[in-house]
Design an enzyme around this catalytic site. Structure first.
Site, PDB file in Angstrom:
ATOM      1  N   GLU A 144       0.831  -1.207   0.000  1.00  0.00           N
ATOM      2  CA  GLU A 144       0.000   0.000   0.000  1.00  0.00           C
ATOM      3  C   GLU A 144       0.867   1.260   0.000  1.00  0.00           C
ATOM      4  O   GLU A 144       0.585   2.220  -0.700  1.00  0.00           O
ATOM      5  CB  GLU A 144      -0.926   0.019   1.224  1.00  0.00           C
ATOM      6  CG  GLU A 144      -2.079  -0.943   1.129  1.00  0.00           C
ATOM      7  CD  GLU A 144      -3.017  -0.623  -0.014  1.00  0.00           C
ATOM      8  OE1 GLU A 144      -3.314   0.565  -0.228  1.00  0.00           O
ATOM      9  OE2 GLU A 144      -3.433  -1.540  -0.727  1.00  0.00           O
ATOM     10  N   CYS A 154     -12.727   3.429 -14.341  1.00  0.00           N
ATOM     11  CA  CYS A 154     -13.206   4.789 -14.050  1.00  0.00           C
ATOM     12  C   CYS A 154     -12.002   5.738 -14.072  1.00  0.00           C
ATOM     13  O   CYS A 154     -11.606   6.302 -13.061  1.00  0.00           O
ATOM     14  CB  CYS A 154     -13.919   4.816 -12.697  1.00  0.00           C
ATOM     15  SG  CYS A 154     -14.910   6.295 -12.495  1.00  0.00           S
ATOM     16  N   CYS A 207     -16.915   3.712 -19.379  1.00  0.00           N
ATOM     17  CA  CYS A 207     -18.239   3.462 -18.790  1.00  0.00           C
ATOM     18  C   CYS A 207     -18.947   2.284 -19.457  1.00  0.00           C
ATOM     19  O   CYS A 207     -19.709   1.572 -18.811  1.00  0.00           O
ATOM     20  CB  CYS A 207     -19.111   4.710 -18.896  1.00  0.00           C
ATOM     21  SG  CYS A 207     -18.421   6.113 -18.006  1.00  0.00           S
ATOM     22  N   CYS A 265     -24.921   4.404 -11.960  1.00  0.00           N
ATOM     23  CA  CYS A 265     -23.994   5.544 -11.827  1.00  0.00           C
ATOM     24  C   CYS A 265     -24.721   6.843 -12.196  1.00  0.00           C
ATOM     25  O   CYS A 265     -25.166   7.021 -13.320  1.00  0.00           O
ATOM     26  CB  CYS A 265     -22.783   5.332 -12.729  1.00  0.00           C
ATOM     27  SG  CYS A 265     -21.651   6.733 -12.702  1.00  0.00           S
TER      28      CYS A 265
HETATM   29 FE1  SF4 Z   1     -17.016   5.560 -13.481  1.00  0.00          FE
HETATM   30 FE2  SF4 Z   1     -19.682   5.687 -13.507  1.00  0.00          FE
HETATM   31 FE3  SF4 Z   1     -18.362   5.433 -15.789  1.00  0.00          FE
HETATM   32 FE4  SF4 Z   1     -18.472   3.419 -14.046  1.00  0.00          FE
HETATM   33  S1  SF4 Z   1     -20.165   4.310 -15.182  1.00  0.00           S
HETATM   34  S2  SF4 Z   1     -16.650   4.140 -15.174  1.00  0.00           S
HETATM   35  S3  SF4 Z   1     -18.413   4.498 -12.098  1.00  0.00           S
HETATM   36  S4  SF4 Z   1     -18.265   7.142 -14.388  1.00  0.00           S
END
Ligand code: SF4
Length: 366
Positions: free
Chosen positions: A46, A205, A212, A221
């Site tokens: 980490e 993301c 997405c 989302c």
């Molecule tokens: Fe990010 Fe929402 Fe796109 Fe998924 S849908 S990659 S959480 S912005």
């Protein structure tokens, strides 16, 4: 606009389930620090992964573990040994804190990392997110990591528009992150959930090109639904970098005298590269030349400058090479020591200094 999320309600339940299912099927696996509940390994990974890419950490993690297989071994090492092994990973305060933390675990906790995130946070260099990662991965504690990647995922998922440059919205997002956790997690759920958050932020993301269409939580989302993904996270303060030039004296021992040594100085603490080794640094060419005896000045040779970015600074390093008789170099009045080429790899060298010293560095390290 503040966002309301109730733990155990529809959105958190759906999110946790989708995320854990996706992580178990498609998340990253097989990294050397995964599949373990050993707090030492989790903590080490980490800390290394803060501000550093996985591909870079992959080279350092096994070497570090080989040299320091236990927290006791790390605690009893010298600061120079730790810095030498860390050299090239950057953000050297991490290495200093790593060493101090190992010593605190041994001295104050009998060589055993505390179980809970709240106690882990009292150790040097362990912030809230690192403490949460150790507690969740090793002990299944129901606590959320909130590093930069996770802030991005959650602020988009929830369309959270608080300014994350400010403390109050940061706290608000932390509370929301806690509310999103799986309820009554089974033994491996916190591992899958925590790793899933990390993987989603690191692989889909993404900051400027979010994927997405491949995202497991796309259907819930809020930023995606309102086509405002790139508006999040909101952060008003932008980092201003200062430009700075340094002149470095590469003082080499003449081959005729014995050869193969260079003059290095340990950097003062606190400051840039504190505790690492570096050729003498001057803030102007005139200051460098002024520090030399007059007969030597005509032998100075300018080398290619090297650019290097730090968090708050853009450094431009101007190396000047000077080959001298070692016997004559001692009275320069500069602090430091002659280091033989074959011993250079034992010293913690900042990454751009490694570049400058490459012709003489006979190192096993990258
Ligand atoms: Fe990010 Fe929402 Fe796109 Fe998924 S849908 S990659 S959480 S912005």
């Amino acid at each position: 606009m503040s966002v309301l999320v109730q733990s155990g309600s529809g959105l958190p339940l759906q999110f946790a389930r989708l995320l854990m299912d996706w992580q178990r099927l498609h998340g990253r696996s097989g990294l050397p620090w995964q599949g373990t509940r050993d707090p030492y390994r989790v903590w080490l990974s980490e800390v290394m992964l803060q501000q550093t890419q996985v591909s870079t950490v992959l080279a350092y993690f096994p070497r570090f573990l080989e040299r320091f297989p236990t927290v006791q071994a790390l605690a009893s090492a010298s600061a120079d040994q730790v810095m030498a092994l860390w050299a090239g990973l950057g953000y050297y305060s991490r290495a200093r804190n790593l060493h101090r933390c190992a010593q605190a675990v041994v001295a104050e906790h009998g060589g055993v990392f505390p179980n809970s995130a709240s106690v882990l946070q009292t150790l040097p260099g362990i912030g809230a997110s690192t403490a949460a990662a150790i507690a969740a991965f090793c002990h299944g504690e129901r606590v959320s990591i909130v590093d930069g990647n996770v802030r991005r995922v959650l602020s988009r998922l929830l369309a959270f528009d608080g300014d994350l440059a400010k403390t109050a919205p940061q706290r608000e997002l932390w509370t929301l992150a806690q509310a999103m956790l799986p309820v009554e997690p089974l033994p491996d759920d916190m591992t899958a959930y925590t790793q899933g958050l990390m993987d989603l932020g690191a692989t889909l993301c993404l900051r400027s090109r979010p994927q997405c269409e491949r995202c497991p939580v796309q259907a819930i989302c809020r930023a995606h639904e309102s086509n405002t993904v790139l508006n999040y996270p909101v952060k008003t303060r932008t980092l201003k970098r200062r430009h700075e030039s340094w002149w470095l004296l590469l003082l080499r021992e003449s081959a005729a005298v014995g050869g193969g040594r260079i003059w290095l100085v340990q950097r003062p603490s606190p400051g840039i590269w504190a505790g690492l080794y570096c050729p003498p640094v001057f803030d102007s060419e005139a200051a460098l030349i002024g520090a030399l005896p007059a007969p030597w000045r005509k032998s100075l040779r300018e080398l290619e400058p090297v650019a290097h970015s730090l968090t708050h600074r853009e450094l431009r390093l101007h190396p000047l090479l000077l080959v001298v008789d070692a016997a004559g170099a001692e009275p320069l009045g500069m602090e430091g020591a002659w280091i033989a080429d074959e011993a250079l790899h034992l010293y913690g060298l900042p990454a751009p200094v490694r570049v400058l010293l490459r012709p003489w560095l006979q190192s096993q390290q990258p």
